[in-house]
Motif scaffolding. Structure first.
Motif, mmCIF file in Angstrom:
data_model
loop_
_atom_site.group_PDB
_atom_site.id
_atom_site.type_symbol
_atom_site.label_atom_id
_atom_site.label_comp_id
_atom_site.label_asym_id
_atom_site.label_seq_id
_atom_site.Cartn_x
_atom_site.Cartn_y
_atom_site.Cartn_z
ATOM 1 N N ASP A 90 -5.682 -21.461 15.896
ATOM 2 C CA ASP A 90 -5.615 -20.025 16.144
ATOM 3 C C ASP A 90 -6.197 -19.644 17.501
ATOM 4 O O ASP A 90 -5.900 -18.569 18.029
ATOM 5 C CB ASP A 90 -6.373 -19.265 15.051
ATOM 6 N N LEU B 43 -4.240 -23.229 22.658
ATOM 7 C CA LEU B 43 -2.814 -23.362 22.925
ATOM 8 C C LEU B 43 -2.634 -24.180 24.186
ATOM 9 O O LEU B 43 -3.414 -24.051 25.136
ATOM 10 C CB LEU B 43 -2.204 -21.970 23.079
ATOM 11 N N THR C 20 -5.839 -12.458 21.070
ATOM 12 C CA THR C 20 -5.081 -13.641 20.658
ATOM 13 C C THR C 20 -4.879 -14.559 21.858
ATOM 14 O O THR C 20 -4.772 -14.089 23.004
ATOM 15 C CB THR C 20 -3.706 -13.278 20.068
ATOM 16 N N CYS D 75 0.307 -25.391 27.217
ATOM 17 C CA CYS D 75 1.615 -25.047 27.763
ATOM 18 C C CYS D 75 1.775 -25.719 29.121
ATOM 19 O O CYS D 75 0.883 -26.444 29.576
ATOM 20 C CB CYS D 75 1.796 -23.533 27.862
ATOM 21 N N GLY E 268 -2.215 -16.137 22.329
ATOM 22 C CA GLY E 268 -0.845 -15.893 22.779
ATOM 23 C C GLY E 268 -0.773 -14.829 23.857
ATOM 24 O O GLY E 268 0.021 -14.940 24.800
ATOM 25 N N ARG F 53 5.137 -23.964 24.927
ATOM 26 C CA ARG F 53 3.870 -23.646 24.263
ATOM 27 C C ARG F 53 3.734 -24.394 22.943
ATOM 28 O O ARG F 53 4.671 -24.490 22.157
ATOM 29 C CB ARG F 53 3.765 -22.145 24.013
ATOM 30 N N LYS F 54 2.516 -24.919 22.720
ATOM 31 C CA LYS F 54 2.178 -25.563 21.452
ATOM 32 C C LYS F 54 0.854 -24.983 20.975
ATOM 33 O O LYS F 54 -0.168 -25.121 21.644
ATOM 34 C CB LYS F 54 2.080 -27.078 21.617
ATOM 35 N N GLN F 55 0.878 -24.328 19.829
ATOM 36 C CA GLN F 55 -0.325 -23.718 19.261
ATOM 37 C C GLN F 55 -1.104 -24.804 18.539
ATOM 38 O O GLN F 55 -0.652 -25.349 17.535
ATOM 39 C CB GLN F 55 0.055 -22.601 18.288
ATOM 40 N N ARG F 56 -2.280 -25.161 19.057
ATOM 41 C CA ARG F 56 -3.093 -26.218 18.457
ATOM 42 C C ARG F 56 -3.970 -25.685 17.338
ATOM 43 O O ARG F 56 -4.322 -26.414 16.418
ATOM 44 C CB ARG F 56 -3.953 -26.882 19.536
#
Length: 276
Positions: A198, A201, A176, A203, A178, A193-196
């Motif tokens: 899956d 990301l 992942t 940060c 993450g 953090r911004k998940q763009r």
């Protein structure tokens, strides 16, 4: 004077390319020439009064989109926001711009559309009338276009030379993005953090030292995909880049001085270009 309208949240415009670097090449701005006009296949309808109406149309068209942020500019020229959709279990963002036709002509909007489709930005857009949407997960652009009544405008890709890359370790690998962010956080920080999507990301590194800067983290389906991203990141004169990579991942650092430190901590290697 030519006016170019920026897509909201364009800080991610470079995605996993030169995320926060200078966007000039050969001493010239990366925007297209003033002769750029609205692409001929972009319909004049439908129109939407504001970005919230686009979100409502997405919902009605079967692509719910949860608002994540709004532009901070004034409303006289139009409105913009970012929202997140989930299709087939994959989360991605749409950045929406609706421009005021009394302030901007279609050709002025066409100039902005052209600037976002040109490399190194190379966005996939959906557009009609006086609005356009950057769809950060291109595979779903047709679904967004169908919901909104617009057309898909694919990015214009530059031919990327087959630059030699350093030896890239086969491990570590991450399941992942993450988990990759957690390891980056332990080394140099990874806040805000911004998940763009899956696999992508963004940060902020260095907040604990008082030197915050952006980073874009990505996982890649294959070594070839990873290498293509690395080569594109170092392809543009005037756009410096520092990335750390190994296995199935890349970290694009806006703070170029962190390259060696991140590579040591994450057991990767540095791929960089000074922009010259």
């Amino acid at each position: 004077m030519k006016r170019v309208i920026s897509v909201f949240a364009a800080g991610v415009a470079m995605a996993v390319l030169a995320a926060c670097g200078n966007t000039t090449r050969d001493g010239a701005d990366s925007s297209p020439s003033p002769s750029a006009t609205m692409p001929g296949n972009v319909p004049t309808k439908p129109e939407y009064p504001d970005a919230d109406a686009v979100v409502q149309a997405l919902e009605a068209g079967g692509v719910p989109c949860e608002i994540t942020r709004r532009s901070q500019g004034g409303s006289a020229g139009g409105s913009g926001l970012g929202c997140a959709s989930v299709i087939d279990g994959i989360k991605f963002e749409n950045d929406i711009q609706v421009l005021n036709p009394e302030k901007f002509s279609r050709d002025e909007i066409g100039e902005s559309i052209a600037s976002h489709r040109e490399p190194p930005t190379s966005h996939t857009l959906v557009a009609a009338g006086h609005w356009f949407v950057w769809v950060t997960e291109p595979r779903f652009a047709n679904r967004v276009a169908a919901a909104l009544g617009g057309v898909v405008l694919p990015p214009k890709k530059a031919k990327i030379p087959d630059y030699p890359l350093p030896h890239i370790p086969r491990t570590p690998r991450y399941r992942t993005v993450g988990a990759l962010a957690d390891d980056l956080a332990a080394a140099v920080g990874c806040d805000d953090r911004k998940q763009r999507s899956d696999t992508v990301l963004t940060c902020t590194t260095g907040k604990d030292t008082g030197s915050p800067n952006c980073a874009t983290l990505a996982l890649h389906a294959s070594d070839a995909d990873r290498n293509a991203v690395l080569r594109e990141a170092i392809a543009y004169k005037g756009v410096p880049a520092t990335l750390v990579t190994a296995g199935n991942w890349t970290v694009n650092l806006c703070d170029y001085d962190l390259g060696s430190r991140v590579a040591d901590a994450l057991h990767g290697t540095v791929v960089s270009y000074d922009g010259g």
